[in-house]
Design an enzyme around this catalytic site. Structure first.
Site, short mmCIF file in Angstrom:
data_model
loop_
_atom_site.label_atom_id
_atom_site.label_comp_id
_atom_site.label_asym_id
_atom_site.label_seq_id
_atom_site.Cartn_x
_atom_site.Cartn_y
_atom_site.Cartn_z
CE LYS A 71 -4.36 -1.08 -0.07
NZ LYS A 71 -5.58 -0.34 -0.36
CG ASP A 97 -9.04 -2.60 5.84
OD1 ASP A 97 -7.92 -2.33 5.36
OD2 ASP A 97 -10.07 -2.75 5.15
C1 LIG Z 1 -3.15 -6.81 1.57
C2 LIG Z 1 -4.17 -6.23 0.67
N1 LIG Z 1 -4.39 -6.80 -0.51
C3 LIG Z 1 -5.31 -6.31 -1.37
C4 LIG Z 1 -6.07 -5.20 -1.04
C5 LIG Z 1 -7.14 -4.74 -1.99
O1 LIG Z 1 -7.02 -3.44 -2.44
P1 LIG Z 1 -8.34 -2.60 -2.75
O2 LIG Z 1 -9.01 -2.31 -1.44
O3 LIG Z 1 -7.85 -1.38 -3.43
O4 LIG Z 1 -9.20 -3.46 -3.61
C6 LIG Z 1 -5.86 -4.56 0.20
C7 LIG Z 1 -6.60 -3.36 0.59
O5 LIG Z 1 -6.44 -2.80 1.65
C8 LIG Z 1 -4.89 -5.09 1.08
O6 LIG Z 1 -4.65 -4.54 2.29
#
Ligand SMILES: Cc1ncc(COP(=O)(O)O)c(C=O)c1O
Length: 369
Positions: A71, A97
């Site tokens: 992120k 989160d």
């Molecule tokens: C570890 C992880 N993978 C995938 C995602 C998915 O991203 P998005 O919320 O933009 O779909 C998130 C989102 O917080 C994440 O924390």
């Protein structure tokens, strides 16, 4: 029904989000940051043999900027662009989160700015501490993720903070688009390996999906670069947080009627991002859901690989893409989806490990079984 087959039109549009994505110079910016390196792309040969596909590539984002998740790519790029526009901005706010909040706190701190991070009721102490470690002021609310996002937006307006949210709604599109533009770095990093000129060396991508911003940036990249030569793209959501699946079922963006109880904290979201949803409809081939137990099994598969393969530390949300692939191969109920995406013994698959052990206690209890 735990999947939906989409017939995408593969069109590139000219919306604000797509214009911002087209202007991204994120990789040039990221290379200037401390701890930047191209994240590793592994070939999981033994697992490919075991699952009966030609090849599985896995891009490991758990080491990105030492943040244990991908992120930081989005928040750092958006905050840099916002500070170029208004260097006086002093507080950045978000709802999260976990992983995005840590990324905002880290990005604010490297620019010597403050951050206020709201988290929903289920966020664990370890994830809260990880945000606070970068100087973020963390406030936990007795709300779910979607309600927490609304609260952060209201507080930002009241206090004149800059809201850096990774999901968009009517009238709030530019900053989520900057975040999505930052995510483009990891697709660009693969241009000297699998994202070759004209045709990629992969056939199918499984992407874990929360609000959809990250998978939408992936879809946009492949659509923009390859149009109909792009790989097939499957989105994977938790059974209990299936906003994109519900939106496809209702043919409009909706909040799913589910209980939001899942170990996949990063994917535990409600209504999809407005601008992400527009891109997902145009360029995703299918969306499917998985159970928590599928994610646990995928975590163990990566942690305890057969023979001499490399061990990969993958968290609950990080392993969801692999969990989706395994479900497609092992569950006879998925045969229609497999036909639709042409998943067979010749398939070359791309997966992303989007987070490492972001909750170490939970991770240990799962992989040490
Ligand atoms: C570890 C992880 N993978 C995938 C995602 C998915 O991203 P998005 O919320 O933009 O779909 C998130 C989102 O917080 C994440 O924390």
């Amino acid at each position: 029904m735990d999947f939906f087959l989409n017939i995408p039109n593969n069109e590139i549009g000219n919306t604000l989000t797509e214009r911002i994505l087209a202007q991204s110079n994120s990789i040039k910016f990221h290379k200037t940051l401390p701890n930047y390196s191209n994240s590793k792309l592994f070939e999981l040969e033994n697992l490919s043999t075991e699952l009966g596909v030609d090849n599985i590539y896995l891009k490991d984002e758990s080491t990105r900027f030492n943040l244990n998740a991908f992120k930081g790519l989005g928040a750092s790029y958006a905050i840099r662009k916002l500070l170029i526009e208004d260097p006086q901005t002093s507080v950045f706010c978000t709802a999260t989160d976990g992983n995005h909040g840590k990324a905002v706190a880290w990005s604010a701190s490297i620019n010597k700015k403050k951050s206020v991070v709201y988290v929903p009721k289920d966020t664990t102490k370890e994830r809260i501490d990880a945000i606070a470690q970068y100087g973020g002021e963390v406030i936990q609310l007795d709300m779910n993720y979607e309600e927490t996002c609304n609260h952060a937006a209201k507080q930002s307006a009241l206090n004149n903070w800059m809201l850096v949210q990774d999901t968009s709604w009517d009238g709030y599109e530019k900053i989520p688009a900057l975040i999505m533009s930052g995510y483009l770095t990891h697709f660009k990093e693969m241009e000297d390996s699998i994202n070759l000129f004209q045709k990629p060396k992969i056939d199918i991508i499984f992407l874990q999906c929360g609000v959809g911003s990250w998978p939408a940036s992936c879809i946009w990249y492949y659509l923009n670069r390859y149009r109909t030569n792009r790989p097939k793209i499957v989105l994977v959501e938790p059974n209990e947080a299936s906003g994109v699946l519900s939106s496809f079922m209702h043919n409009q963006r909706v909040s799913p009627k589910v209980n939001f109880e899942t170990i996949m904290a990063g994917l535990n979201c409600g209504i999809p991002s407005k601008s992400a949803w527009e891109i997902i409809k145009k360029g995703c081939d299918a969306v499917m859901t998985i159970a928590d137990e599928d994610a646990r099994n995928a975590m163990r598969t990566l942690y305890k690989p057969k023979e001499n393969s490399k061990r990969i530390i993958s968290g609950e949300s990080g392993s969801a893409g692999l969990a989706g692939l395994i479900k497609c191969i092992k569950d006879p109920g998925m045969s229609k989806l497999n036909e639709h995406i042409e998943l067979n013994s010749k398939s070359r698959i791309l997966l992303f490990n989007t987070e490492g052990d972001t909750d170490k206690e939970s991770f240990k209890s799962i992989v040490e079984l």
